[in-house]
Design a protein around this motif. Structure first.
Motif, PDB file in Angstrom:
ATOM      1  N   SER A  44       0.912  -1.226  -0.038  1.00  0.00           N
ATOM      2  CA  SER A  44       0.020  -0.017  -0.090  1.00  0.00           C
ATOM      3  C   SER A  44       0.795   1.305   0.208  1.00  0.00           C
ATOM      4  O   SER A  44       0.101   2.465  -0.250  1.00  0.00           O
ATOM      5  N   VAL A  45       2.225   1.051   0.208  1.00  0.00           N
ATOM      6  CA  VAL A  45       2.889   2.343  -0.145  1.00  0.00           C
ATOM      7  C   VAL A  45       2.661   3.094  -1.352  1.00  0.00           C
ATOM      8  O   VAL A  45       2.911   4.037  -1.608  1.00  0.00           O
ATOM      9  N   HIS A  46       2.525   2.264  -2.518  1.00  0.00           N
ATOM     10  CA  HIS A  46       2.169   2.657  -3.806  1.00  0.00           C
ATOM     11  C   HIS A  46       1.100   3.518  -3.762  1.00  0.00           C
ATOM     12  O   HIS A  46       0.859   4.354  -4.600  1.00  0.00           O
ATOM     13  N   LYS A  47       0.261   3.449  -2.873  1.00  0.00           N
ATOM     14  CA  LYS A  47      -0.819   4.712  -2.774  1.00  0.00           C
ATOM     15  C   LYS A  47      -0.256   5.996  -2.889  1.00  0.00           C
ATOM     16  O   LYS A  47      -0.858   7.055  -3.403  1.00  0.00           O
ATOM     17  N   ARG A 116     -10.136   5.997 -12.355  1.00  0.00           N
ATOM     18  CA  ARG A 116     -10.150   7.492 -12.643  1.00  0.00           C
ATOM     19  C   ARG A 116      -8.647   7.840 -13.408  1.00  0.00           C
ATOM     20  O   ARG A 116      -8.771   8.606 -14.318  1.00  0.00           O
ATOM     21  N   VAL A 117      -7.681   7.740 -12.761  1.00  0.00           N
ATOM     22  CA  VAL A 117      -6.502   8.086 -13.236  1.00  0.00           C
ATOM     23  C   VAL A 117      -5.560   7.137 -14.136  1.00  0.00           C
ATOM     24  O   VAL A 117      -5.256   7.667 -15.173  1.00  0.00           O
ATOM     25  N   GLY A 118      -5.577   5.939 -13.796  1.00  0.00           N
ATOM     26  CA  GLY A 118      -5.030   4.749 -14.672  1.00  0.00           C
ATOM     27  C   GLY A 118      -3.702   4.631 -14.193  1.00  0.00           C
ATOM     28  O   GLY A 118      -2.912   5.325 -13.803  1.00  0.00           O
ATOM     29  N   LEU A 119      -3.315   3.120 -14.135  1.00  0.00           N
ATOM     30  CA  LEU A 119      -1.928   2.723 -13.957  1.00  0.00           C
ATOM     31  C   LEU A 119      -0.777   3.473 -14.760  1.00  0.00           C
ATOM     32  O   LEU A 119       0.302   3.777 -14.288  1.00  0.00           O
ATOM     33  N   ASP A 120      -1.265   3.503 -16.097  1.00  0.00           N
ATOM     34  CA  ASP A 120      -0.072   4.166 -16.975  1.00  0.00           C
ATOM     35  C   ASP A 120       0.211   5.722 -16.428  1.00  0.00           C
ATOM     36  O   ASP A 120       1.307   6.115 -16.519  1.00  0.00           O
ATOM     37  N   ALA A 136       4.233   0.460 -11.155  1.00  0.00           N
ATOM     38  CA  ALA A 136       3.144  -0.147 -10.756  1.00  0.00           C
ATOM     39  C   ALA A 136       2.537  -1.105 -11.610  1.00  0.00           C
ATOM     40  O   ALA A 136       2.333  -0.556 -12.926  1.00  0.00           O
ATOM     41  N   VAL A 137       2.370  -2.309 -11.505  1.00  0.00           N
ATOM     42  CA  VAL A 137       1.808  -3.266 -12.454  1.00  0.00           C
ATOM     43  C   VAL A 137       0.558  -3.736 -12.325  1.00  0.00           C
ATOM     44  O   VAL A 137      -0.103  -4.024 -13.042  1.00  0.00           O
ATOM     45  N   PRO A 173       9.238  -8.523  -6.119  1.00  0.00           N
ATOM     46  CA  PRO A 173       9.213  -7.296  -6.802  1.00  0.00           C
ATOM     47  C   PRO A 173       9.477  -7.314  -8.267  1.00  0.00           C
ATOM     48  O   PRO A 173       9.180  -6.491  -8.840  1.00  0.00           O
ATOM     49  N   ALA A 174       9.869  -8.147  -8.832  1.00  0.00           N
ATOM     50  CA  ALA A 174       9.692  -8.462 -10.383  1.00  0.00           C
ATOM     51  C   ALA A 174       8.332  -8.743 -10.952  1.00  0.00           C
ATOM     52  O   ALA A 174       8.146  -8.442 -12.241  1.00  0.00           O
ATOM     53  N   ARG A 175       7.560  -8.897 -10.147  1.00  0.00           N
ATOM     54  CA  ARG A 175       6.139  -9.338 -10.402  1.00  0.00           C
ATOM     55  C   ARG A 175       4.975  -8.496 -10.020  1.00  0.00           C
ATOM     56  O   ARG A 175       4.124  -8.927 -10.227  1.00  0.00           O
ATOM     57  N   THR A 176       5.321  -7.554  -9.068  1.00  0.00           N
ATOM     58  CA  THR A 176       4.272  -6.852  -8.322  1.00  0.00           C
ATOM     59  C   THR A 176       4.727  -5.331  -8.401  1.00  0.00           C
ATOM     60  O   THR A 176       5.580  -4.918  -8.911  1.00  0.00           O
TER      61      THR A 176
END
Length: 294
Positions: A44-47, A116-120, A136-137, A173-176
């Motif tokens: 959740s740090v990626h938030k 609304r924002v998108g991973l990209d 972000a994967v 970390p290589a897959r998430t």
């Protein structure tokens, strides 16, 4: 500060975790590195990355933070807080959904914003800020789905098996969703210096980080009324993380990122939580001693 990494490693070992840490004096640039360039699962740090991307788009006029969003109970991403735990329909602004995402780490709120924002867009934001090891994967719903799939038919009970833990994509970390401690302190430094967003939006991001309700990790290392800690936790089976900024009344500002793993899959491990604050305090004390602030 030559003995400081050894003290931090010893604290991690005593708590039964392996850890990675980076600490940065936001103003002087002084830093402390304990495996700071090792790739880590952000959970959740990626938030935080999503929050910065949201405000970047708002500053550019691509969205309105006051936009109202319908939040029906059907299809919400699972979780134990916020909208994820609520049973009825709700209507909230993007701004208030972001509050739930950061204050109580609401997965459903995060995925509403990602829709609304998108991973990209999140990845474009981190790339623009020079976070070359951050990516972000998955949405948070998709990340949880990989855990269910990898755990197999036994479900959550299987997570007590170290062989199951070892195959979880969410912990690789290589897959998430991934980053490094150094990338995360670079992001925090940019937010606190108003380089990530306009000053108005940077202030909004800092406010939300300061409203996080969890005191048991990073903040536990700084139990002082006049020291302010703003941060974002992240948790997965065997993973406990937090990144944040510690601000002292003399103006000192320190970005700290701590990422830990433990072989114990138990959800309640107080020592593993508390060592995040312990390690951060050791690092910040060393940085403050180096700049003569004691």
């Amino acid at each position: 500060m030559t003995d400081v990494p050894a003290r931090i490693h010893a604290a991690f070992a005593e708590a039964g975790v392996t850890g990675r840490l980076h600490a940065l004096d936001i103003d002087s640039g002084a830093q402390l590195d304990v495996g700071a360039d090792q790739p880590v699962c952000t959970a959740s740090v990626h938030k935080l990355c999503l929050l910065v991307a949201l405000h970047e788009q708002a500053a550019a006029g691509r969205l309105d933070l006051g936009e109202q969003v319908e939040c029906p109970p059907a299809g919400r991403t699972a979780g134990s807080t916020g909208l994820a735990a609520m049973l009825d329909s709700a209507r909230l602004s993007l701004r208030d959904i972001a509050y739930l995402m950061m204050a109580v780490s609401d997965n459903a709120a995060a995925d509403l914003l990602l829709h609304r924002v998108g991973l990209d867009a999140v990845n474009r934001t981190t790339a623009r800020l020079g976070l070359t090891r951050t990516h972000a994967v998955h949405t948070f719903g998709d990340l949880l789905a990989t855990i269910r799939e990898d755990a197999g038919p036994a479900g959550v009970r299987a997570l007590a098996d170290p062989h199951v833990i070892a195959r979880l994509r969410a912990l690789d970390p290589a897959r998430t969703n991934r980053s490094t401690p150094r990338d995360m302190t670079r992001l925090l430094g940019a937010v606190w210096r108003d380089e990530a967003c306009t000053p108005e939006h940077g202030a909004a991001v800092r406010r939300l980080l300061g409203l996080q309700v969890w005191p048991h990790r990073l903040a536990a290392g700084f139990p002082f009324d006049d020291v302010h800690v703003a941060g974002k936790t992240g948790s997965l089976p065997t993973v406990r993380n937090e990144v944040g900024v510690v601000e002292y009344p003399d103006g000192g500002r320190y970005a700290v990122a701590v990422f830990t793993r433990t072989p114990n899959p138990a959800a309640t491990l107080p020592a593993a939580d508390a060592v995040i604050g312990t390690a951060a305090r050791i690092a910040v004390d060393a940085l403050r001693a180096g700049r003569g602030t004691g």
